[in-house]
Design a protein around this motif. Structure first.
Motif, PDB file in Angstrom:
ATOM      1  N   TYR A 114     -27.664  -9.617  19.594  1.00 21.79           N
ATOM      2  CA  TYR A 114     -28.451  -8.384  19.585  1.00 21.79           C
ATOM      3  C   TYR A 114     -27.884  -7.430  20.617  1.00 21.79           C
ATOM      4  N   TYR A 115     -27.771  -6.148  20.220  1.00 17.99           N
ATOM      5  CA  TYR A 115     -27.236  -5.119  21.116  1.00 17.99           C
ATOM      6  C   TYR A 115     -28.047  -3.846  20.960  1.00 17.99           C
ATOM      7  N   ASN A 116     -28.373  -3.222  22.077  1.00 20.29           N
ATOM      8  CA  ASN A 116     -29.139  -1.975  22.056  1.00 20.29           C
ATOM      9  C   ASN A 116     -28.444  -0.949  22.951  1.00 20.29           C
ATOM     10  N   HIS A 117     -28.275   0.255  22.431  1.00 21.34           N
ATOM     11  CA  HIS A 117     -27.585   1.303  23.189  1.00 21.34           C
ATOM     12  C   HIS A 117     -28.353   2.613  23.067  1.00 21.34           C
ATOM     13  N   LEU A 118     -28.528   3.287  24.201  1.00 19.02           N
ATOM     14  CA  LEU A 118     -29.233   4.564  24.245  1.00 19.02           C
ATOM     15  C   LEU A 118     -28.258   5.643  24.696  1.00 19.02           C
ATOM     16  N   SER A 119     -28.102   6.681  23.891  1.00 26.06           N
ATOM     17  CA  SER A 119     -27.202   7.784  24.239  1.00 26.06           C
ATOM     18  C   SER A 119     -27.995   9.080  24.358  1.00 26.06           C
ATOM     19  N   HIS A 120     -27.537   9.945  25.265  1.00 29.59           N
ATOM     20  CA  HIS A 120     -28.237  11.209  25.527  1.00 29.59           C
ATOM     21  C   HIS A 120     -27.378  12.388  25.103  1.00 29.59           C
ATOM     22  N   GLU A 121     -28.040  13.378  24.532  1.00 34.72           N
ATOM     23  CA  GLU A 121     -27.399  14.640  24.189  1.00 34.72           C
ATOM     24  C   GLU A 121     -28.260  15.767  24.751  1.00 34.72           C
ATOM     25  N   ALA A 122     -27.769  16.972  24.635  1.00 35.54           N
ATOM     26  CA  ALA A 122     -28.547  18.113  25.120  1.00 35.54           C
ATOM     27  C   ALA A 122     -29.837  18.241  24.325  1.00 35.54           C
ATOM     28  N   GLY A 124     -31.952  15.883  23.638  1.00 36.97           N
ATOM     29  CA  GLY A 124     -32.340  14.710  22.852  1.00 36.97           C
ATOM     30  C   GLY A 124     -31.315  13.593  22.945  1.00 36.97           C
ATOM     31  N   GLY A 125     -31.261  12.778  21.905  1.00 39.78           N
ATOM     32  CA  GLY A 125     -30.338  11.646  21.886  1.00 39.78           C
ATOM     33  C   GLY A 125     -30.701  10.680  20.775  1.00 39.78           C
ATOM     34  N   ASN A 126     -30.118   9.493  20.831  1.00 42.30           N
ATOM     35  CA  ASN A 126     -30.480   8.490  19.836  1.00 42.30           C
ATOM     36  C   ASN A 126     -30.371   7.093  20.432  1.00 42.30           C
ATOM     37  N   GLU A 127     -31.127   6.193  19.842  1.00 42.14           N
ATOM     38  CA  GLU A 127     -31.133   4.797  20.249  1.00 42.14           C
ATOM     39  C   GLU A 127     -30.590   3.957  19.095  1.00 42.14           C
ATOM     40  N   GLN A 153     -32.274   5.490  15.717  1.00 40.98           N
ATOM     41  CA  GLN A 153     -33.499   6.295  15.818  1.00 40.98           C
ATOM     42  C   GLN A 153     -33.265   7.497  16.724  1.00 40.98           C
ATOM     43  N   TYR A 154     -33.485   8.690  16.194  1.00 39.21           N
ATOM     44  CA  TYR A 154     -33.226   9.922  16.932  1.00 39.21           C
ATOM     45  C   TYR A 154     -34.482  10.391  17.675  1.00 39.21           C
ATOM     46  N   TRP A 155     -34.239  10.996  18.827  1.00 36.57           N
ATOM     47  CA  TRP A 155     -35.356  11.569  19.577  1.00 36.57           C
ATOM     48  C   TRP A 155     -34.936  12.901  20.186  1.00 36.57           C
ATOM     49  N   GLN A 156     -35.904  13.750  20.431  1.00 34.89           N
ATOM     50  CA  GLN A 156     -35.671  15.062  21.024  1.00 34.89           C
ATOM     51  C   GLN A 156     -36.667  15.296  22.143  1.00 34.89           C
ATOM     52  N   GLN A 157     -36.405  16.351  22.927  1.00 36.31           N
ATOM     53  CA  GLN A 157     -37.314  16.726  24.005  1.00 36.31           C
ATOM     54  C   GLN A 157     -37.939  18.083  23.696  1.00 36.31           C
ATOM     55  N   ASP A 158     -39.231  18.167  23.993  1.00 36.47           N
ATOM     56  CA  ASP A 158     -39.894  19.451  23.790  1.00 36.47           C
ATOM     57  C   ASP A 158     -39.673  20.347  25.008  1.00 36.47           C
ATOM     58  N   GLU A 160     -41.466  21.001  27.437  1.00 36.62           N
ATOM     59  CA  GLU A 160     -41.959  20.438  28.691  1.00 36.62           C
ATOM     60  C   GLU A 160     -41.181  19.194  29.121  1.00 36.62           C
ATOM     61  N   GLY A 161     -40.126  18.858  28.367  1.00 37.41           N
ATOM     62  CA  GLY A 161     -39.290  17.717  28.738  1.00 37.41           C
ATOM     63  C   GLY A 161     -39.790  16.387  28.237  1.00 37.41           C
ATOM     64  N   GLU A 162     -40.836  16.397  27.416  1.00 31.94           N
ATOM     65  CA  GLU A 162     -41.353  15.154  26.858  1.00 31.94           C
ATOM     66  C   GLU A 162     -40.547  14.752  25.616  1.00 31.94           C
ATOM     67  N   SER A 163     -40.240  13.435  25.513  1.00 30.46           N
ATOM     68  CA  SER A 163     -39.460  12.943  24.379  1.00 30.46           C
ATOM     69  C   SER A 163     -40.370  12.609  23.205  1.00 30.46           C
ATOM     70  N   TYR A 164     -39.868  12.854  21.992  1.00 25.37           N
ATOM     71  CA  TYR A 164     -40.594  12.463  20.796  1.00 25.37           C
ATOM     72  C   TYR A 164     -39.587  12.036  19.724  1.00 25.37           C
ATOM     73  N   ILE A 165     -40.031  11.124  18.843  1.00 25.08           N
ATOM     74  CA  ILE A 165     -39.155  10.559  17.833  1.00 25.08           C
ATOM     75  C   ILE A 165     -38.998  11.525  16.663  1.00 25.08           C
ATOM     76  N   VAL A 166     -37.771  11.690  16.194  1.00 23.91           N
ATOM     77  CA  VAL A 166     -37.499  12.468  14.995  1.00 23.91           C
ATOM     78  C   VAL A 166     -37.489  11.505  13.812  1.00 23.91           C
ATOM     79  N   ASN A 167     -38.366  11.736  12.852  1.00 22.68           N
ATOM     80  CA  ASN A 167     -38.505  10.801  11.733  1.00 22.68           C
ATOM     81  C   ASN A 167     -37.417  11.060  10.695  1.00 22.68           C
ATOM     82  N   ASP A 168     -36.183  10.737  11.034  1.00 23.82           N
ATOM     83  CA  ASP A 168     -35.049  10.955  10.140  1.00 23.82           C
ATOM     84  C   ASP A 168     -34.103   9.776  10.297  1.00 23.82           C
TER      85      ASP A 168
END
Length: 388
Positions: A114-122, A124-127, A153-158, A160-168
């Motif tokens: 099992y491997y899990n990786h979290l990457s950040h973009e401007a 947002g990012g993805n896991e 799984q993609y996520w973005q920041q609003d 206010e800097g809070e992260s939320y999941i993008v359902n795509d």
């Protein structure tokens, strides 16, 4: 094949890319960590473990002397000592592995990494999560790995800097079934809106000659399997990129299709390997990507015209005379193609068609009302063999 199921494993997997399923997995040798001569150490390792048998067992051991890291090992008896084999696993952040257990026939042992990786973009990012099924051949001290679980799984920041999941996201549910010396893989694909068709719905694989080779494709509409046609190590349904894996020196040259009728594809690829012309390939794109140059990973083989005598189908190759072919397969269908006027011999048992580029002056057969009556030129050989 027996219908009794030896072991059934259900694995849920999110695929960030629906690639083509591999047609062949080659077993690799397990790495040896060390050799154990001390029986007291063996007794200590065997204490309080789940998977222990007369000639081998599985235990956690320190990894290359690093006390803070341990790995799962298969420890197997060899005469009067034991050899420790490392189960494949790459150490790093957010990685782990676990043992699943033996197959019912005890030929294989199953584990998972099992491997899990979290990457950040401007903004947002993805896991990304990847899990692989590890099949260990106990007798030969070797293994293969098959991707069994992935999630992107993609996520973005609003504002206010809070992260939320993008359902795509795309997903695939895989079922692995071991039956005797075969492995069945069945896939169910999903997206954020529900189920969708799988580009790779699964297939039947055979364990043979240190390989796990796909021999049938699964058809979810018919709830059954269809045989795969192979030309050497090349399978109908492979991508051109996969052909390069089995024939590393292969070259593809795009050419006009001079072998088909007006209803067939206009272009295809000559296939060369070590300066030998193997044949001519007709492909179709896996995905419609406009304005893109030829992408070998996106070209799926739908037809192979065999020019090389190195490819045999049972005992049939382009070196066989017509008389030899019809002697071996007397029920083969001999006909004339009304569009090209070439003669064909279709062998249903092999699902191949021998094609003779003849005309009125050099027919291999005599026909009445377009029906084959008798052989006229038994010494003729096919110009090529068509495999669909």
């Amino acid at each position: 094949m027996k219908h009794s199921i030896s072991i059934l494993i259900l694995l849920f997997s999110y695929l960030f890319s629906f690639g083509q399923e591999k047609y062949s997995y080659e077993f690799e040798k397990l790495d040896i960590t060390d050799t154990i001569y001390n029986n007291e150490e063996i007794k200590s390792l065997k204490s309080d473990i789940e998977y222990s048998y007369s000639d081998y067992f599985f235990a956690d051991r320190y990894f290359k002397g690093e006390i803070e890291e341990t790995i799962h090992c298969m420890i197997k008896k060899n005469h009067d000592y034991w050899i420790s084999y490392a189960i494949p696993y790459e150490y790093g952040l957010n990685q782990s592995s676990f043992l699943i257990g033996p197959s019912e026939n005890k030929k294989y042992f199953l584990a998972s990494s099992y491997y899990n990786h979290l990457s950040h973009e401007a903004g947002g990012g993805n896991e990304n999560t990847i899990e692989k099924l590890i099949i260990i051949d106990i007798e030969n001290n070797s293994y293969v790995q098959i991707k069994s679980y992935t999630k992107d799984q993609y996520w973005q920041q609003d504002e206010e800097g809070e992260s939320y999941i993008v359902n795509d996201q795309n997903s695939m549910i895989s079922k692995f079934i071991f039956e005797d010396n075969h492995l069945i893989i069945l896939n169910t694909c999903l997206n954020s809106e529900g189920m969708e068709d799988c580009p790779n719905p699964g297939g039947l694989y055979e364990f043979k000659n240190n390989k796990l080779r796909k021999i049938k494709n699964y058809n979810p509409l018919k709830l059954g399997f269809t045989a795969i046609n192979y030309i050497g190590e090349i399978a109908i349904g492979m991508t051109l990129e996969e052909v390069k894996l089995v024939y590393p020196n292969v070259q593809f040259i795009q050419k006009e299709n001079i072998y088909g009728s007006c209803a067939d594809a206009k272009t295809g690829y000559e296939v060369w390997n070590d300066n030998e012309l193997l044949g001519f390939i007709i492909t179709k794109p896996a995905d419609k990507i406009e304005g893109e140059e030829i992408n070998y990973a996106n070209q799926i083989i739908v037809q192979f015209l065999v020019f090389s005598a190195k490819f045999n189908f049972e005992k049939i190759s382009i070196n066989n005379k017509v008389s030899e072919v019809l002697k071996m397969y007397p029920k083969a269908n001999v006909r004339i193609d009304l569009l090209t006027e070439w003669e064909h011999i279709y062998i249903k048992d092999l699902n191949i068609e021998l094609i003779f580029k003849t005309d009125e002056n050099n027919r291999i057969g005599i026909y009445k009302n377009e029906e084959f009556v008798q052989l006229k030129n038994g010494k003729a050989k096919a110009n090529f063999i068509q495999v669909n």
